[in-house]
Motif scaffolding. Structure first.
Motif, short mmCIF file in Angstrom:
data_model
loop_
_atom_site.label_atom_id
_atom_site.label_comp_id
_atom_site.label_asym_id
_atom_site.label_seq_id
_atom_site.Cartn_x
_atom_site.Cartn_y
_atom_site.Cartn_z
N ALA A 181 28.17 -54.15 -8.25
CA ALA A 181 28.74 -52.88 -7.79
C ALA A 181 27.73 -51.74 -7.90
O ALA A 181 28.07 -50.58 -7.63
N GLY A 182 26.49 -52.04 -8.35
CA GLY A 182 25.45 -51.03 -8.41
C GLY A 182 25.28 -50.38 -9.77
O GLY A 182 24.52 -49.42 -9.90
N LEU A 183 25.96 -50.90 -10.81
CA LEU A 183 25.84 -50.33 -12.15
C LEU A 183 24.91 -51.18 -13.00
O LEU A 183 24.63 -52.35 -12.68
N ARG A 184 24.44 -50.61 -14.10
CA ARG A 184 23.68 -51.36 -15.10
C ARG A 184 24.60 -51.68 -16.27
O ARG A 184 25.57 -50.97 -16.53
N VAL B 55 30.80 -54.43 -23.24
CA VAL B 55 29.83 -54.26 -22.16
C VAL B 55 29.94 -52.83 -21.66
O VAL B 55 30.98 -52.41 -21.14
N GLY B 56 28.87 -52.05 -21.86
CA GLY B 56 28.83 -50.70 -21.33
C GLY B 56 28.37 -50.72 -19.89
O GLY B 56 27.38 -51.39 -19.56
N CYS B 57 29.08 -50.04 -19.02
CA CYS B 57 28.76 -49.98 -17.59
C CYS B 57 28.19 -48.61 -17.29
O CYS B 57 28.89 -47.60 -17.44
N ILE B 58 26.94 -48.55 -16.86
CA ILE B 58 26.23 -47.29 -16.72
C ILE B 58 25.97 -47.03 -15.24
O ILE B 58 25.29 -47.81 -14.57
N GLY B 59 26.49 -45.92 -14.77
CA GLY B 59 26.34 -45.55 -13.37
C GLY B 59 27.66 -45.05 -12.81
O GLY B 59 28.58 -44.71 -13.55
N ASP B 60 27.77 -45.00 -11.49
CA ASP B 60 29.00 -44.55 -10.83
C ASP B 60 30.01 -45.70 -10.87
O ASP B 60 29.90 -46.67 -10.13
N ASP B 61 31.02 -45.57 -11.75
CA ASP B 61 31.95 -46.67 -11.95
C ASP B 61 33.18 -46.57 -11.05
O ASP B 61 34.14 -47.31 -11.22
N PRO C 24 37.58 -46.16 -19.44
CA PRO C 24 36.58 -45.23 -18.90
C PRO C 24 35.99 -44.34 -20.00
O PRO C 24 36.69 -43.97 -20.94
N VAL C 25 34.70 -44.03 -19.89
CA VAL C 25 34.04 -43.09 -20.80
C VAL C 25 33.87 -41.78 -20.03
O VAL C 25 33.13 -41.71 -19.05
N LEU C 26 34.58 -40.74 -20.45
CA LEU C 26 34.62 -39.50 -19.70
C LEU C 26 33.45 -38.57 -20.02
O LEU C 26 33.22 -37.61 -19.32
N LYS C 27 32.73 -38.84 -21.09
CA LYS C 27 31.60 -37.99 -21.47
C LYS C 27 30.46 -38.15 -20.46
O LYS C 27 30.22 -39.25 -19.96
N PRO C 28 29.75 -37.06 -20.15
CA PRO C 28 28.64 -37.18 -19.19
C PRO C 28 27.48 -38.01 -19.72
O PRO C 28 26.71 -38.57 -18.95
N TYR C 29 27.31 -38.04 -21.04
CA TYR C 29 26.28 -38.89 -21.64
C TYR C 29 26.93 -40.22 -22.01
O TYR C 29 28.00 -40.27 -22.58
N LYS C 30 26.30 -41.30 -21.61
CA LYS C 30 26.86 -42.64 -21.82
C LYS C 30 26.14 -43.37 -22.94
O LYS C 30 26.73 -43.74 -23.95
N LEU C 31 24.83 -43.59 -22.75
CA LEU C 31 24.06 -44.36 -23.73
C LEU C 31 24.00 -43.67 -25.08
O LEU C 31 23.92 -44.33 -26.11
N ALA C 32 24.04 -42.34 -25.08
CA ALA C 32 23.98 -41.60 -26.34
C ALA C 32 25.33 -41.48 -27.02
O ALA C 32 25.39 -41.11 -28.20
#
Length: 354
Positions: free
Chosen positions: A24-27, A39-45, A64-72
């Protein structure tokens, strides 16, 4: 988005989930906990919201993770991140039970003063050496650092003392050069939102010490960390160094509340720079104690053999006896916080062979 797996998930099922997300284009970023894999999904989910991800074998829940920072974000790690500095033979762990104290001059002014400082701060219990080779100054006529010559001096000080070296990089074109000589790449407050520089240090396998900008919010600091982490470098150390205030009694205003907020929002280790927060050497001990009481993982402190003769930041630099006294004063605060500091007597060792 976070995908929480079932306890009995198989490797094949985990691979299928990751392939589905990446198609789907995410990492994907796998977080392995004691009982669950996340499993963290990084990108436009958005593409994953309506599909059958939640129904795939091995998936327990999708959040869903609503925070703009994901990896941090704290949710993207099974526990606090520990960043290792220096060589595998003599590692320094930032974010563990032991507090990290980094000390040294604002700028490297010469080999003799640097070595004198390095030996003294190590003897007092510091575990890493700071020193500026390239200095961002408000005035273009102020001392700008010795540049490449200072990098060589820092590397020599590391060889003599075994202390990992922390120094600032200001230009994306100099990242590789600084990384050749330093153990930690510092991003100064003025460059916190230099996104080209953040991305470049993210591509280098060196820990990054990221200072909060003088007018930056906590969310903006974490988004700056996200720029580094998005390039693959997860070894980021955050640093609260004071923000702009209206009272000239101190150089900056030490935002002590930022420490527990960051500890709640992110898994990354948090240091405090009391020297820049105060701008006055006499306030550094009190702010250092406050930082440890608030939950900081350590301190980065400016120390100079003769602050009155320093070419930059002399008024906020501790002299060598003052730093030794500060380390002794910090020990009960560390114990009260359930942390430890390296014993001064163990730090008094002979020079390490180059």
């Amino acid at each position: 988005m976070l995908v929480v797996t079932t306890p009995d998930i198989t490797p094949a099922q985990l691979d299928a989930i990751r392939e589905h997300v990446e198609a789907a284009g995410l990492r994907t970023h796998v977080i392995r906990g004691e009982q669950r894999i996340v499993v963290g999904c990084i990108g436009d989910d958005a593409a994953l919201v309506e599909d059958g991800l939640a129904a795939m074998p091995g998936v327990e829940s999708v959040t869903p993770v609503l925070k703009p920072y994901k990896l941090a974000a704290r949710e993207f790690s099974a526990g606090p991140t520990h960043v290792r500095l220096g060589s595998a033979a003599r590692p320094v762990i930032v974010g563990g039970d032991a507090l990290t104290v980094i000390a040294g001059p604002c700028s490297v002014e010469g080999e003799a003063m640097l070595l004198e400082t390095a030996h003294a701060v190590r003897a007092a219990g510091a575990v890493a050496l700071r020193g500026g080779a390239f200095k961002p100054r408000t005035s273009p006529y102020a001392f700008q650092g010795l540049g490449r010559e200072a990098l060589v001096m820092l590397a020599e000080a590391r060889a003599r003392t075994g202390l990992p070296v922390v120094t600032e990089v200001m230009d994306p074109r100099l990242v590789e050069l600084v990384a050749e000589h330093a153990d930690v790449l510092q991003i100064g407050a003025r460059n916190m939102q230099n996104f080209a520089l953040l991305s470049e240090v993210g591509r280098v396998q060196r820990p990054v010490l990221l200072k909060r900008g003088p007018s930056a919010t906590i969310a903006e600091l974490l988004m700056a960390a996200e720029y580094v982490m998005a390039q693959g470098n997860r070894d980021v150390i955050l640093c609260e160094r004071g923000i702009k205030g209206w009272d000239p009694a101190t150089r900056n205003t030490f935002d002590v509340a930022a420490v527990p907020v960051l500890k709640a929002e992110t898994h990354l280790p948090v240091l405090v720079d009391p020297s820049h927060a105060a701008g006055r050497a006499d306030l550094v001990p009190a702010l250092s104690c406050a930082a440890l009481a608030a939950g900081a993982d350590g301190l980065i402190i400016e120390v100079h053999p003769s602050p009155a003769e320093a070419r930059s930041d002399g008024p906020q630099s501790l002299d060598l006896p003052a730093f030794d006294a500060l380390m002794a004063r910090l020990r009960p605060f560390a114990a009260a916080a359930g942390r430890t500091l390296p014993a001064a007597e163990l730090a008094q060792v002979a020079e390490v062979a180059a």
